[in-house]
Write a protein that holds these residues in place. Structure first.
Motif, PDB file in Angstrom:
ATOM      1  N   SER A 189       1.115  -1.007  -0.190  1.00 23.82           N
ATOM      2  CA  SER A 189      -0.228   0.355  -0.119  1.00 23.82           C
ATOM      3  C   SER A 189       1.111   1.233  -0.325  1.00 23.82           C
ATOM      4  O   SER A 189       2.321   1.429   0.132  1.00 23.82           O
ATOM      5  CB  SER A 189      -0.831   0.550   1.299  1.00 23.82           C
ATOM      6  N   ASP A 190       0.451   1.886  -0.553  1.00 24.76           N
ATOM      7  CA  ASP A 190       1.044   3.356  -0.237  1.00 24.76           C
ATOM      8  C   ASP A 190       0.591   4.132   0.768  1.00 24.76           C
ATOM      9  O   ASP A 190      -0.464   4.691   1.138  1.00 24.76           O
ATOM     10  CB  ASP A 190       1.049   4.134  -1.684  1.00 24.76           C
ATOM     11  N   PRO A 191       1.344   4.991   1.094  1.00 23.88           N
ATOM     12  CA  PRO A 191       0.296   6.447   1.811  1.00 23.88           C
ATOM     13  C   PRO A 191      -0.386   6.961   1.108  1.00 23.88           C
ATOM     14  O   PRO A 191      -1.048   7.197   0.230  1.00 23.88           O
ATOM     15  CB  PRO A 191       1.038   7.516   2.409  1.00 23.88           C
ATOM     16  N   PRO A 192      -1.993   7.233   1.814  1.00 21.51           N
ATOM     17  CA  PRO A 192      -1.924   7.232   3.407  1.00 21.51           C
ATOM     18  C   PRO A 192      -2.407   6.225   3.790  1.00 21.51           C
ATOM     19  O   PRO A 192      -1.909   6.008   5.393  1.00 21.51           O
ATOM     20  CB  PRO A 192      -3.159   8.434   3.117  1.00 21.51           C
ATOM     21  N   GLU A 193      -2.808   5.212   3.337  1.00 16.77           N
ATOM     22  CA  GLU A 193      -3.363   3.674   3.631  1.00 16.77           C
ATOM     23  C   GLU A 193      -2.632   2.856   4.249  1.00 16.77           C
ATOM     24  O   GLU A 193      -3.044   2.210   5.228  1.00 16.77           O
ATOM     25  CB  GLU A 193      -3.832   2.689   2.426  1.00 16.77           C
ATOM     26  N   HIS A 194      -1.245   3.099   3.454  1.00 18.41           N
ATOM     27  CA  HIS A 194       0.023   2.572   4.334  1.00 18.41           C
ATOM     28  C   HIS A 194      -0.081   3.125   5.655  1.00 18.41           C
ATOM     29  O   HIS A 194       0.245   2.425   6.472  1.00 18.41           O
ATOM     30  CB  HIS A 194       1.211   2.756   3.951  1.00 18.41           C
ATOM     31  N   ASP A 195       0.177   3.839   6.251  1.00 24.04           N
ATOM     32  CA  ASP A 195       0.869   4.930   7.230  1.00 24.04           C
ATOM     33  C   ASP A 195      -0.624   4.276   7.997  1.00 24.04           C
ATOM     34  O   ASP A 195       0.163   4.047   9.408  1.00 24.04           O
ATOM     35  CB  ASP A 195       0.551   6.617   7.588  1.00 24.04           C
ATOM     36  N   VAL A 196      -2.204   4.458   8.477  1.00 23.79           N
ATOM     37  CA  VAL A 196      -3.380   4.142   8.848  1.00 23.79           C
ATOM     38  C   VAL A 196      -2.703   1.924   9.288  1.00 23.79           C
ATOM     39  O   VAL A 196      -2.620   1.563  10.164  1.00 23.79           O
ATOM     40  CB  VAL A 196      -4.174   3.726   8.772  1.00 23.79           C
ATOM     41  N   LEU A 197      -1.771   1.114   8.594  1.00 30.58           N
ATOM     42  CA  LEU A 197      -1.965   0.328   8.164  1.00 30.58           C
ATOM     43  C   LEU A 197      -0.375  -0.251   9.125  1.00 30.58           C
ATOM     44  O   LEU A 197      -0.877  -1.158  10.501  1.00 30.58           O
ATOM     45  CB  LEU A 197      -1.456  -0.993   7.117  1.00 30.58           C
ATOM     46  N   ARG A 198       0.463   0.454   9.464  1.00 27.88           N
ATOM     47  CA  ARG A 198       1.573   0.924   9.984  1.00 27.88           C
ATOM     48  C   ARG A 198       1.962   1.241  11.093  1.00 27.88           C
ATOM     49  O   ARG A 198       1.994   0.025  12.286  1.00 27.88           O
ATOM     50  CB  ARG A 198       2.723   1.284   8.721  1.00 27.88           C
ATOM     51  N   ALA A 199       0.288   2.478  11.511  1.00 24.41           N
ATOM     52  CA  ALA A 199       0.235   2.466  12.607  1.00 24.41           C
ATOM     53  C   ALA A 199      -0.344   1.406  13.893  1.00 24.41           C
ATOM     54  O   ALA A 199      -0.196   1.793  15.053  1.00 24.41           O
ATOM     55  CB  ALA A 199      -0.557   3.880  13.244  1.00 24.41           C
ATOM     56  N   VAL A 200      -0.878   0.407  13.302  1.00 25.18           N
ATOM     57  CA  VAL A 200      -1.360  -0.540  13.963  1.00 25.18           C
ATOM     58  C   VAL A 200      -0.115  -0.957  15.509  1.00 25.18           C
ATOM     59  O   VAL A 200      -0.669  -0.970  16.288  1.00 25.18           O
ATOM     60  CB  VAL A 200      -1.549  -1.589  13.876  1.00 25.18           C
ATOM     61  N   LEU A 201       0.619  -2.076  14.847  1.00 24.48           N
ATOM     62  CA  LEU A 201       1.975  -2.080  15.974  1.00 24.48           C
ATOM     63  C   LEU A 201       2.732  -0.821  15.843  1.00 24.48           C
ATOM     64  O   LEU A 201       3.583  -1.565  16.192  1.00 24.48           O
ATOM     65  CB  LEU A 201       2.075  -3.487  14.737  1.00 24.48           C
ATOM     66  N   SER A 202       2.957  -0.079  15.143  1.00 28.93           N
ATOM     67  CA  SER A 202       3.923   0.593  15.488  1.00 28.93           C
ATOM     68  C   SER A 202       4.382   1.371  16.647  1.00 28.93           C
ATOM     69  O   SER A 202       5.803   1.270  17.827  1.00 28.93           O
ATOM     70  CB  SER A 202       3.531   2.652  14.625  1.00 28.93           C
ATOM     71  N   GLU A 203       3.358   1.427  17.957  1.00 26.91           N
ATOM     72  CA  GLU A 203       3.944   1.433  19.296  1.00 26.91           C
ATOM     73  C   GLU A 203       4.478   0.281  20.209  1.00 26.91           C
ATOM     74  O   GLU A 203       5.565  -0.024  20.963  1.00 26.91           O
ATOM     75  CB  GLU A 203       2.572   1.554  20.517  1.00 26.91           C
ATOM     76  N   LYS A 204       4.058  -0.781  19.661  1.00 29.58           N
ATOM     77  CA  LYS A 204       5.280  -2.000  20.282  1.00 29.58           C
ATOM     78  C   LYS A 204       6.249  -2.618  19.768  1.00 29.58           C
ATOM     79  O   LYS A 204       6.911  -2.818  20.610  1.00 29.58           O
ATOM     80  CB  LYS A 204       4.352  -3.312  19.453  1.00 29.58           C
ATOM     81  N   LEU A 205       6.714  -1.585  18.457  1.00 29.64           N
ATOM     82  CA  LEU A 205       7.596  -1.700  17.911  1.00 29.64           C
ATOM     83  C   LEU A 205       8.706  -0.549  18.300  1.00 29.64           C
ATOM     84  O   LEU A 205       9.872  -1.016  17.684  1.00 29.64           O
ATOM     85  CB  LEU A 205       7.157  -1.955  16.018  1.00 29.64           C
ATOM     86  N   ALA A 206       8.185   0.474  18.739  1.00 22.87           N
ATOM     87  CA  ALA A 206       8.633   1.268  18.660  1.00 22.87           C
ATOM     88  C   ALA A 206       9.999   1.315  19.890  1.00 22.87           C
ATOM     89  O   ALA A 206       9.891   0.510  20.753  1.00 22.87           O
ATOM     90  CB  ALA A 206       7.805   2.731  19.520  1.00 22.87           C
ATOM     91  N   PRO A 207      10.780   2.181  21.009  1.00 26.55           N
ATOM     92  CA  PRO A 207      11.772   1.984  20.790  1.00 26.55           C
ATOM     93  C   PRO A 207      11.327   0.807  22.827  1.00 26.55           C
ATOM     94  O   PRO A 207      11.666   0.812  23.515  1.00 26.55           O
ATOM     95  CB  PRO A 207      12.996   2.619  20.924  1.00 26.55           C
TER      96      PRO A 207
END
Ligand code: HEM
Length: 398
Positions: free
Chosen positions: A88-106
């Motif tokens: 997917s490209d932004p903006p759809e991509h960013d919504v999908l990527r945000a789902v687990l972003s907190e878990k994978l952030a430092p």
């Protein structure tokens, strides 16, 4: 292989996904890189970008080199991948990527470091107690599968499908080769299991799986989107890390001076990992589709064509890395492209680095020396640079 240039374009009829080109692709990639910035690969009809600067620039320009029409070679695989974070490209991509972003952030990862360290110690202690083992089957495959499946919150029963399924899934990014055909059963059983796991009653509370199901409940993604998300993170987190770890142990057994240097200075664990990633590039490359006519190094690639961004070739480009085929302990190539680059740059790179640094820490605590105990065997996955066996004996620390 024949290489040709004419006024319009450079071409090659090499099949990069079979035979010698899979076992050892680098001599051919050197020729292709020298031939032209963009080479038309006539066997499968795509453009190959293999120079570091071009691959990185294309990965950064998602508007021109789009992922939304698929990052695999075949229409069938792209249909299966449709709607995932990768395709997917932004903006759809960013919504999908945000789902687990907190878990994978430092901050999210710092909460799991202790468990990952304890898991590494338990596995390494058991293997060192045996004295000899296969670094692929007994260590590299076991550790990431265990770590990622625990993080997702998957049941233990069924996990044996994960590594074969991920290996087959990666291969399916390339042509529909015999390698993929032979693994269709693994691929189907893995995808069915992923589908069945998108159910709260199957998932351990607090894991990534539950976070994905929360995103379904509040309407950010569909139920099918949940299956795509779970599959994307599971697949991406398996064969990649498995092969990086296999390559590291092989290096320690074949070049004991690297292991000695690491023992003398454990802070080299990170740089050693980055250099192995640069040299091996576990994911060799993915495709994009051009959204407009675009010029790369004097060649015009028409709109609507498939373009392979070859991370493996870019990471060995002598225009960017001197003596690129040599393992250099002190190179610390933090700008390598083994994790991709740009908006799709690997979402799990923090986790991969944590897994490997913790595993190396544990090996340093328990192992004095590695020696090869048999032949290193390559696995001919056409997309993932893979090892099938690295038999080693270990001398425990006194
Ligand atoms: C050594 C280990 C790893 C390597 C070499 C690697 C490599 C890559 C590469 C090259 C990409 C870019 C794909 C593209 O641009 O089309 C990527 C994306 C991705 N990786 Fe990794 N990966 C590794 C580990 C992991 C782990 C441990 C996870 C998570 C558990 C993970 C999750 C992802 C995801 C979700 C994406 C898609 C990101 C997006 O499209 O925005 N990877 N990885």
């Amino acid at each position: 292989m024949s290489l040709t240039t004419n006024e319009q374009r450079a071409e090659s009829d090499l099949d990069l996904f079979s035979g010698d080109a899979v076992t050892d692709p680098y001599a051919a990639l050197d020729d292709l890189r020298d031939l032209s910035a963009a080479v038309r690969m006539t066997q499968q009809d795509f453009w190959l970008l293999s120079r570091y600067a071009d691959v990185r620039a294309a990965a950064a320009d998602w508007q021109t080199f789009s992922s939304a029409q698929g990052v695999a070679l075949t229409a069938q695989s792209n249909q299966n991948l449709k709607g995932s974070v990768l395709t997917s490209d932004p903006p759809e991509h960013d919504v999908l990527r945000a789902v687990l972003s907190e878990k994978l952030a430092p901050r999210g990862l710092s909460k799991v470091r202790g468990k990952i360290r304890a898991d590494a110690d338990a596995l390494v202690e058991a293997l060192v107690g045996r004295g000899s083992f296969d670094a692929v089957d007994d260590l590299a495959t076991v550790f990431p599968v265990h770590v990622v499946a625990d993080l997702v919150g998957l049941p233990v029963e069924g996990r044996e499908k994960l590594h074969p399924g991920a290996d087959a899934s990666f291969a399916a990014f390339g042509p529909f080769s015999p390698y993929v055909q032979e693994r269709m059963a693994d691929l189907v059983s893995y995808q069915q299991w992923m589908g069945a796991m998108c159910d709260r009653s199957k998932l351990v509370p607090g894991g990534w799986g539950e976070v994905i199901m929360d995103a379904v409940d509040d309407g950010r993604i569909s139920q099918l989107g949940a299956v795509k998300a779970l599959s994307a993170y599971m697949t991406a987190g398996m064969d990649t890390t498995v092969n990086a770890i296999s390559a590291l142990v092989r290096l320690f057994a074949e070049q004991p001076e690297v292991w000695s240097a690491l023992q003398a200075d454990p802070a080299l664990a990170g740089p050693v990992f980055e250099e192995v990633l640069r040299l091996e590039s576990p994911v060799q490359g993915f495709w994009r589709v051009t959204t407009r006519d675009v010029e790369v190094g004097g060649t015009t690639i028409p709109a609507g064509d498939q373009v392979m961004l070859h991370w493996g070739a870019a990471n060995r480009d002598p225009r960017h890395y001197p003596d690129p085929a040599v393992f250099d302990l002190h190179r610390n190539p933090l700008d390598h492209l083994a994790f991709g680059y740009g908006v799709h740059g690997c979402a799990g790179q923090g986790l991969a680095r944590m897994e490997v640094v913790e595993l190396l820490g544990s090996l340093l605590r328990h192992v004095e020396r590695f020696s090869l105990a048999g032949e290193v065997v390559r696995r001919d996955n056409p997309i993932v640079r893979s090892l099938a066996a690295v038999p080693v004996t270990v001398e425990p620390k006194g």
